[in-house]
Design an enzyme around this catalytic site. Structure first.
Site, PDB file in Angstrom:
ATOM      1  N   ASP A   4     173.722  41.678  86.955  1.00 32.86           N
ATOM      2  CA  ASP A   4     174.867  42.360  87.570  1.00 32.86           C
ATOM      3  C   ASP A   4     175.882  41.348  88.088  1.00 32.86           C
ATOM      4  OD1 ASP A   4     173.729  44.825  87.068  1.00 32.86           O
ATOM      5  OD2 ASP A   4     172.998  45.122  89.105  1.00 32.86           O
ATOM      6  N   ASP A  60     165.862  40.355  86.560  1.00 31.00           N
ATOM      7  CA  ASP A  60     166.748  39.431  87.265  1.00 31.00           C
ATOM      8  C   ASP A  60     165.955  38.448  88.120  1.00 31.00           C
ATOM      9  OD1 ASP A  60     169.130  40.606  86.284  1.00 31.00           O
ATOM     10  OD2 ASP A  60     169.004  42.171  87.798  1.00 31.00           O
ATOM     11  N   ASP A 118     160.149  38.678  91.614  1.00 31.31           N
ATOM     12  CA  ASP A 118     160.711  37.807  92.650  1.00 31.31           C
ATOM     13  C   ASP A 118     161.162  38.566  93.892  1.00 31.31           C
ATOM     14  OD1 ASP A 118     164.028  37.936  92.789  1.00 31.31           O
ATOM     15  OD2 ASP A 118     163.147  38.764  90.986  1.00 31.31           O
ATOM     16  N   ASP A 164     165.306  46.711  88.279  1.00 33.13           N
ATOM     17  CA  ASP A 164     166.375  47.467  88.927  1.00 33.13           C
ATOM     18  C   ASP A 164     167.747  47.036  88.409  1.00 33.13           C
ATOM     19  OD1 ASP A 164     167.488  49.349  90.546  1.00 33.13           O
ATOM     20  OD2 ASP A 164     167.110  48.327  92.448  1.00 33.13           O
ATOM     21  N   ASP A 179     159.574  41.676  85.859  1.00 36.99           N
ATOM     22  CA  ASP A 179     160.872  41.983  86.439  1.00 36.99           C
ATOM     23  C   ASP A 179     161.904  41.255  85.571  1.00 36.99           C
ATOM     24  OD1 ASP A 179     162.911  42.689  88.333  1.00 36.99           O
ATOM     25  OD2 ASP A 179     162.701  40.693  89.218  1.00 36.99           O
TER      26      ASP A 179
END
Length: 245
Positions: free
Chosen positions: A20, A11, A178, A95, A9
């Site tokens: 973001d 972030d 996470d 994402d 992943d």
């Protein structure tokens, strides 16, 4: 084809914070972001933030300059380079979005370590505005997963990665994440795979709320030093086990 596939992943995993949120804060969008937060899905909200930056005269290059300041823990960077040098197939499943991820990795000399990035796509349009789109277009083919947001089912993507390997070439997966969105792909891992949830984050809570649902071996981590030590230990362990089969 590499025997060990490491899926990160992005972030709060590969980077300590959220890309973001970094751009929203650093580029002075916090007030507008919070005003609109309840009216847009996250992915669409970030696209709207890029429209705002464009209206203020900020360019894609300005956004890239902001992203260069995003910190990457030196031990995580070292772990990525070591895993790549070892011959692992490193991928990102996130994402966040393509532009943010690629600019951060490029600046920290990590982009070339990854064979594939699965994330929300981006492009700079003819007016120079950065556009952000969902990975899955829900108007065409909703993914139908109740565990994941409409724009990205990470479990579906992981299934596709697993299916791309020839049946004769068994691969071992190590998945690092996470968030709650990382739970779906965790459920796709087998008993020869590993999941590395960040301790006391949503994925960790999901796993330990009912450990029986997860087949993979769980190795928790809290910071960059722990991530590096555990990841490289697992890579060596898998390699040793495969060599005696």
């Amino acid at each position: 084809m590499a025997a060990i596939v490491v899926v990160f992943d992005f972030d709060r995993t590969l980077i300590d914070g959220d890309s973001d949120s970094w751009v929203v804060t650093e580029m002075g969008l916090s007030d507008l972001f919070h005003q609109l937060r309840s009216t847009f899905p996250w992915n669409s909200l970030m696209d709207r933030m890029m429209k705002e930056l464009h209206s203020r005269g900020e360019t894609a290059d300005d956004i890239a300059e902001c992203l260069k300041k995003t910190p990457v823990h030196p031990r995580i960077a070292a772990a990525i380079k070591a895993a790549h040098a070892f011959g692992c197939d490193l991928r990102i499943l996130s994402d966040a979005n393509q532009f943010f991820i690629e600019k951060i990795l490029e600046y920290h000399d990590l982009l070339g370590c990854f064979s594939k990035i699965y994330t929300n796509p981006t492009f700079v349009d003819e007016e120079g505005r950065l556009r952000i789109f969902p990975y899955h277009d829900s108007t065409l083919s909703p993914h139908g997963c109740s565990l994941c947001p409409s724009n990205l089912c990470k479990g579906q993507v992981l299934n596709n990665i697993q299916a791309s390997a020839p049946e004769s070439e068994r691969q071992n997966f190590i998945y690092l994440g996470d968030g709650s969105g990382d739970y779906c792909p965790t459920l796709k891992l087998g008993d020869k795979d590993y999941v590395m949830p960040r301790k006391n984050y949503p994925l960790w809570n999901c796993i330990f709320s009912d450990r029986a649902f997860v087949k993979a071996e769980v190795r928790e981590w809290s910071n960059g030093e722990e991530l590096e030590g555990i990841l490289l230990h697992l890579i060596n362990r898998i390699s040793s086990e495969r060599s005696i089969l």
